[in-house]
Scaffold this active site. Sequence first.
Site, short mmCIF file in Angstrom:
data_model
loop_
_atom_site.label_atom_id
_atom_site.label_comp_id
_atom_site.label_asym_id
_atom_site.label_seq_id
_atom_site.Cartn_x
_atom_site.Cartn_y
_atom_site.Cartn_z
N SER A 133 0.85 -1.18 0.00
CA SER A 133 0.00 0.00 0.00
C SER A 133 0.89 1.23 0.00
O SER A 133 2.03 1.19 0.46
CB SER A 133 -0.89 0.01 1.25
OG SER A 133 -1.53 1.27 1.42
N TYR A 135 -1.49 -0.37 10.82
CA TYR A 135 -1.50 -0.67 9.38
C TYR A 135 -0.20 -0.19 8.73
O TYR A 135 0.41 -0.91 7.93
CB TYR A 135 -2.70 0.02 8.73
CG TYR A 135 -2.92 -0.37 7.29
CD1 TYR A 135 -3.36 -1.64 6.95
CD2 TYR A 135 -2.71 0.55 6.27
CE1 TYR A 135 -3.57 -2.00 5.62
CE2 TYR A 135 -2.92 0.20 4.93
CZ TYR A 135 -3.35 -1.07 4.62
OH TYR A 135 -3.56 -1.43 3.31
#
Length: 264
Positions: free
Chosen positions: A132, A145
């Site tokens: 990501s 995250y």
Amino acid sequence: MDVSGSNVLLTGATGGIGGALAAGLASHGARLTVTGRRADALKAAADAHGARAVVADLAVRTDVARLAETCADTDVLVANAALPASGDLLDYTEDQLDRALDVNLRAPVLLTRLLLPHMVARGRGHVVLVGSISGKAASRSTSLYNATKFGLRGFALALRQDLAGTGVGVSLVQPGFVRDAGMFADTGAATPNGIRTVAPGQVAEAVVRAVRRDLCEVNVAPLELRLLSAVAGQFPRFAERVQARSGGVDGLVRQIVDAQRSRR
């Protein structure tokens, strides 16, 4: 190497962009195996794309080992499975922390480790780790995250160097904000500051392109987000100040966290 005719293992096939990845890989002639923890959804995904299904929960360590053993003939691993893991760290229990770390980071690392000997012995193979843009730039309320995606990026870039000359490639594909899939589809959240999104199919094409060209890092995001993440990666304190003034991704994260809580 080419996806066509290759044995491709795709994790996270039933959630987020997994469906688009399965469709894209199948359309390019992959002999596809899909995996996920929900048997009913996995069967539907497998049936839709003519794939083999192997049920596995990547937070369960014995499941990861069993998956690797079952799919020892894998030519291309596409490690896509991930949990959102957004919100205040203090809101997470120890079990929830372990699950996020296991699914997002430990499982792709271990699965790679278990499949690599077979690829190296054959002198061909490819590992695609779907990360990501959050693996390049930190933001508020995404510490867990960010930690998993920063870790995945470091693992991918170093492993690629380790495997040079073996015939096995490693690629990191990092999407930005993806529309029509995952948390955007679930919450209807708007991107911060009008940042543009990408389609799930663009991520799938990036994965295929990464395998074919043995690309190191592919950032699937519009130019403005790629520039912002590059600046944030080099100048984190500056990025922190900009986010504090502009609201950054806080509003988006709050919407995602609220949606996660409502589904628990």
